[in-house]
Design a protein around this motif. Structure first.
Motif, mmCIF file in Angstrom:
data_model
loop_
_atom_site.group_PDB
_atom_site.id
_atom_site.type_symbol
_atom_site.label_atom_id
_atom_site.label_comp_id
_atom_site.label_asym_id
_atom_site.label_seq_id
_atom_site.Cartn_x
_atom_site.Cartn_y
_atom_site.Cartn_z
ATOM 1 N N GLY C 28 32.170 32.895 41.699
ATOM 2 C CA GLY C 28 31.448 34.141 42.020
ATOM 3 C C GLY C 28 32.547 35.749 42.408
ATOM 4 O O GLY C 28 32.892 36.695 41.377
ATOM 5 N N LEU C 29 32.750 35.687 43.621
ATOM 6 C CA LEU C 29 33.547 36.971 43.936
ATOM 7 C C LEU C 29 34.609 36.854 43.443
ATOM 8 O O LEU C 29 35.390 38.258 43.048
ATOM 9 C CB LEU C 29 33.454 37.072 45.248
ATOM 10 C CG LEU C 29 32.427 37.345 46.250
ATOM 11 C CD1 LEU C 29 32.647 36.632 47.610
ATOM 12 C CD2 LEU C 29 31.787 39.529 46.140
ATOM 13 N N SER C 30 35.589 35.617 43.485
ATOM 14 C CA SER C 30 36.889 35.631 42.736
ATOM 15 C C SER C 30 36.972 36.011 40.966
ATOM 16 O O SER C 30 37.639 36.281 40.546
ATOM 17 C CB SER C 30 37.447 33.757 42.325
ATOM 18 O OG SER C 30 37.363 34.008 44.551
ATOM 19 N N THR C 31 35.612 34.950 40.145
ATOM 20 C CA THR C 31 35.656 36.188 39.138
ATOM 21 C C THR C 31 35.457 37.046 38.749
ATOM 22 O O THR C 31 36.161 38.081 38.007
ATOM 23 C CB THR C 31 34.415 34.781 38.392
ATOM 24 O OG1 THR C 31 34.807 33.684 38.553
ATOM 25 C CG2 THR C 31 33.863 35.622 36.724
ATOM 26 N N LEU C 32 34.632 37.787 39.609
ATOM 27 C CA LEU C 32 34.245 39.685 39.528
ATOM 28 C C LEU C 32 35.785 39.959 39.767
ATOM 29 O O LEU C 32 36.043 41.113 39.038
ATOM 30 C CB LEU C 32 33.780 39.496 40.410
ATOM 31 C CG LEU C 32 32.455 40.501 40.290
ATOM 32 C CD1 LEU C 32 31.419 41.087 38.556
ATOM 33 C CD2 LEU C 32 31.386 41.230 41.483
ATOM 34 N N TRP C 33 36.250 39.758 41.054
ATOM 35 C CA TRP C 33 37.630 40.774 41.173
ATOM 36 C C TRP C 33 38.762 40.714 40.415
ATOM 37 O O TRP C 33 39.695 41.516 39.875
ATOM 38 C CB TRP C 33 38.294 39.700 42.270
ATOM 39 C CG TRP C 33 39.856 39.679 42.999
ATOM 40 C CD1 TRP C 33 40.447 38.952 42.143
ATOM 41 C CD2 TRP C 33 40.065 41.102 44.247
ATOM 42 N NE1 TRP C 33 41.568 40.129 42.705
ATOM 43 C CE2 TRP C 33 41.328 41.037 43.435
ATOM 44 C CE3 TRP C 33 39.634 42.301 44.595
ATOM 45 C CZ2 TRP C 33 41.619 41.633 44.325
ATOM 46 C CZ3 TRP C 33 40.312 43.165 45.347
ATOM 47 C CH2 TRP C 33 41.683 42.861 44.986
ATOM 48 N N GLY C 34 38.674 39.409 39.784
ATOM 49 C CA GLY C 34 39.311 38.524 38.692
ATOM 50 C C GLY C 34 39.508 39.840 37.652
ATOM 51 O O GLY C 34 39.808 40.769 36.776
ATOM 52 N N LEU C 35 37.585 39.924 36.790
ATOM 53 C CA LEU C 35 37.233 40.801 36.106
ATOM 54 C C LEU C 35 37.720 42.242 36.526
ATOM 55 O O LEU C 35 38.612 42.927 35.570
ATOM 56 C CB LEU C 35 35.841 40.404 35.608
ATOM 57 C CG LEU C 35 35.399 39.338 34.927
ATOM 58 C CD1 LEU C 35 33.772 39.284 35.219
ATOM 59 C CD2 LEU C 35 36.121 39.669 33.600
ATOM 60 N N CYS C 36 37.600 42.779 37.304
ATOM 61 C CA CYS C 36 37.919 44.141 37.492
ATOM 62 C C CYS C 36 39.381 44.369 37.605
ATOM 63 O O CYS C 36 39.670 45.422 37.207
ATOM 64 C CB CYS C 36 37.018 44.297 39.355
ATOM 65 S SG CYS C 36 35.228 44.413 38.716
ATOM 66 N N GLN C 37 40.156 43.678 38.681
ATOM 67 C CA GLN C 37 41.510 43.497 38.536
ATOM 68 C C GLN C 37 42.030 43.619 37.146
ATOM 69 O O GLN C 37 42.821 44.606 36.997
ATOM 70 C CB GLN C 37 41.933 42.629 38.942
ATOM 71 C CG GLN C 37 43.930 42.517 39.401
ATOM 72 C CD GLN C 37 43.798 43.843 40.533
ATOM 73 O OE1 GLN C 37 42.010 44.299 41.054
ATOM 74 N NE2 GLN C 37 44.724 44.002 40.752
ATOM 75 N N PHE C 38 41.898 42.873 36.136
ATOM 76 C CA PHE C 38 42.369 42.615 34.527
ATOM 77 C C PHE C 38 41.580 44.336 34.521
ATOM 78 O O PHE C 38 42.739 45.008 33.465
ATOM 79 C CB PHE C 38 41.842 41.516 34.546
ATOM 80 C CG PHE C 38 42.737 41.307 32.659
ATOM 81 C CD1 PHE C 38 41.941 42.316 31.534
ATOM 82 C CD2 PHE C 38 43.836 41.216 32.830
ATOM 83 C CE1 PHE C 38 42.265 41.909 30.000
ATOM 84 C CE2 PHE C 38 44.111 41.267 31.628
ATOM 85 C CZ PHE C 38 43.995 41.418 30.476
ATOM 86 N N LEU C 39 40.542 44.026 33.829
ATOM 87 C CA LEU C 39 40.153 45.819 33.872
ATOM 88 C C LEU C 39 41.146 46.327 34.051
ATOM 89 O O LEU C 39 41.049 47.623 33.415
ATOM 90 C CB LEU C 39 39.126 45.825 33.435
ATOM 91 C CG LEU C 39 37.920 44.692 32.939
ATOM 92 C CD1 LEU C 39 36.536 44.602 32.803
ATOM 93 C CD2 LEU C 39 38.498 45.459 31.433
ATOM 94 N N ALA C 40 41.040 46.500 35.428
ATOM 95 C CA ALA C 40 42.243 47.971 35.512
ATOM 96 C C ALA C 40 42.744 48.117 35.279
ATOM 97 O O ALA C 40 43.772 49.147 34.817
ATOM 98 C CB ALA C 40 41.517 48.140 37.189
ATOM 99 N N SER C 41 43.999 46.877 35.550
ATOM 100 C CA SER C 41 45.094 46.980 35.078
ATOM 101 C C SER C 41 45.497 47.826 33.229
ATOM 102 O O SER C 41 46.366 48.529 33.561
ATOM 103 C CB SER C 41 45.800 45.273 35.521
ATOM 104 O OG SER C 41 45.907 45.411 36.827
ATOM 105 N N PHE C 42 44.625 46.641 32.912
ATOM 106 C CA PHE C 42 44.443 46.441 31.587
ATOM 107 C C PHE C 42 44.051 48.370 30.788
ATOM 108 O O PHE C 42 45.223 48.632 29.986
ATOM 109 C CB PHE C 42 43.737 45.422 30.660
ATOM 110 C CG PHE C 42 44.186 45.488 29.304
ATOM 111 C CD1 PHE C 42 42.939 46.356 28.790
ATOM 112 C CD2 PHE C 42 44.535 45.684 28.536
ATOM 113 C CE1 PHE C 42 42.620 46.150 26.978
ATOM 114 C CE2 PHE C 42 44.798 45.307 27.268
ATOM 115 C CZ PHE C 42 44.141 45.746 26.713
#
Lengths: 132, 251, 160
Positions: C28-42
């Protein structure tokens, strides 16, 4: 039930012979009577801490001598007819005497001295028993 | 019948000694025997048991009633080791559940009786048991598995004498004629009456195999037989002392 | 949650359910991290591109691959950690006692392997599935939300 509680196994000779001797002495002394039930092989094995083969050998030899008899199933009973008891008694007596004589002969004492000693100790022992 | 045919096992690479851990051991052990396995440290006792159980690789054959030891018949072998093979975090009950699940011939009554006899707690984690209790539990598991051949590798290391005497007697009382025990131990004098047969290992070879009844018949004791087989010289100690105290004054 | 015997999926003595929960948490945390990271970058990249456009500058949208950096970090860590956990499960049978001797004597050969591998494998599988799902999501977001005209040269992967 024949009690083996007082049998302490020592280093004098094979275990099975010590067991046989114990039963013989018990019968001769009257502590073990005809009709008394023998403990099962397994119970005896556990009580004495001796493996079942040895127990088996002892029981087999006791049966061959006619001292015990197996009846229904695995139970064995002491069967000591008077004449058998007498025979065993004289046998034990002879063995004990033989051992005593050998020990005394090793000391180098003469037969007369030994006989006198024997007489004296027997009399003392009888007097001691009377005083109790 | 448990048959070992020409078992060979090399020491693992890097071992200083050039000898083999097992050097051509062949023996047959029948049902109902109580076998004592004796030998000095490194003689191969533990290795032998592990080969029988298939825990290590070896050359040669191990046959159980003519069949090699596989998953199908391995439940007929059980093992108690001084290294302990139970789970330290599990309770006695937990072990019972696990064993019952895996070994269809689990002996529930015997397990309960032995636990009670040795007053072992049913619901405490094994790691909180004393050493003696751990040893007892290890052996209880091996006895309750429902195996026909119960192998025990120095199971009583750390138990006091009374404990051990009790155990031998209990064992004799509960073992059935179809059950075989192979017990490796240093405590020669103690198990002399308990075992019906003695196997002597030395440097991986089987150097002695005698039934205790035969030994008794010939007027010897197991201890004497072992000493004889190993070439033990009784005056070794006094000779050494003589050399040590040469020239000294008598006190 | 279906009735599952968690105890049978982990080495004896380890709380299977707790381990499963922990792995789930990590996923779950990995998914959350991935989402946040991508959204931030994007969002950051998109913002930059739009601002640049407003100022009349042509600033290409970073490639999809570039935006992905660090988003899969959690899953990468799990990809290293879970096999180690499986090895740890196996080695746990050598700690304190040699319960390995018992496990290797069981008539059920699979029990040992199941206990060592089940949860880490499930974690890896879950990780792969989630990672792929996330990638798919990110790709969709990238395609749909990137102003097409602003990507360099029509090749929508873009050139940095």
């Amino acid at each position: 039930m024949v009690s083996f509680e007082h049998l302490t196994l020592g280093d004098d000779g094979p275990i099975y012979r010590q067991i046989i001797r114990f039963v013989q002495r018990g019968i001769v002394a009257g502590a073990i009577r005809a009709g008394d039930e023998m403990p099962s092989r397994r119970a005896l094995s556990a009580l004495l801490g001796v493996n079942p083969n040895t127990i088996q050998k002892a029981c087999r030899l006791l049966e061959e001598e006619g001292l015990i008899q197996s009846r229904s199933g695995a139970k064995s009973y002491v069967s000591a007819e008077p004449e058998l008891v007498e025979r065993v008694r004289s046998q034990l007596l002879a063995e004990d005497a033989r051992r005593l004589v050998e020990a005394l002969r090793q000391t180098g004492a003469s037969k007369e001295d030994c006989m006198a000693l024997f007489q004296r100790i027997w009399d003392e022992s009888e007097r001691g028993a009377e005083n109790e | 019948m448990l048959e070992l045919k020409n078992l060979y096992k090399d020491y693992r690479a890097g071992h200083i000694s050039p000898q083999k851990a097992l050097d051509g051991v062949s023996v047959a052990i029948g049902p109902g025997e109580i076998v004592g396995l004796f030998g000095e440290n490194g003689a191969g006792k533990t290795t032998l048991m592990k080969c029988i159980l298939g825990l290590i690789r070896y050359r040669g054959e191990v046959l159980l009633d003519g069949e090699p030891v596989t998953r199908r018949n391995i439940a007929r072998l059980s093992f108690a080791t001084c290294e302990h093979s139970f789970f330290p975090a599990l309770t006695a009950e937990g072990h019972r559940d696990f064993y019952r699940m895996h070994f269809p011939r689990w002996r529930e009554k015997r397990f309960r009786a032995l636990l009670e006899f040795f007053s072992l707690p049913a619901n405490r984690a094994l790691r909180h048991f004393s050493t003696g209790q751990k040893n007892q539990f290890e052996v209880i598991l091996a006895l309750s598995q429902g195996a026909d051949y119960i192998l025990m590798d120095e199971p009583f290391a750390g138990n006091d004498l009374f404990n051990r005497e009790d155990f031998y007697k209990v064992l004799l009382g509960i073992l059935e004629p179809t059950e075989t025990v192979v017990l490796s131990t240093h405590l020669l004098e103690e198990v002399e009456r308990f075992v019906s047969r003695a196997l002597l290992l030395r440097r991986g070879k089987l150097v002695g195999d005698a039934s205790t009844l035969d030994l008794e018949e010939r007027g010897g004791s197991l201890t004497a037989y072992v000493k004889e087989t190993y070439g033990y010289e009784p005056d070794r100690v006094s000779r050494a002392l003589d050399r040590l105290t040469e020239g000294e004054e008598e006190p | 949650m279906r009735r599952l015997d968690w105890e049978a999926l982990a080495p004896l003595g380890q709380d299977g359910r707790r381990t499963a929960r922990r792995i789930g948490l990590c996923l779950g945390l990995s998914t959350l991290w991935g989402l946040c990271q991508f959204l931030a970058s994007f969002l950051d990249a998109r913002q930059t591109v739009l601002w640049a456009a407003r100022l009349g500058e042509r600033f290409p949208m970073p490639s999809f691959a570039a935006l992905l950096s660090r988003t899969m970090l959690g899953f990468e860590i799990l990809a290293v950690f879970l096999p180690l956990a499986a090895a740890g499960n196996y080695l746990s049978h050598y700690l304190e006692t040699r319960s390995i001797y018992l496990m290797r004597r069981l008539p059920d050969r699979r029990d040992l392997w199941r206990r060592c591998l089940a949860l880490p494998a499930a974690g890896l599988l879950g990780g792969v599935v989630l990672a792929l799902a996330l990638l798919g999501l990110f790709l969709a977001v990238y395609r749909l939300c990137t102003p097409w005209e602003l990507t360099a040269g029509g090749a929508w992967w873009g050139m940095q």
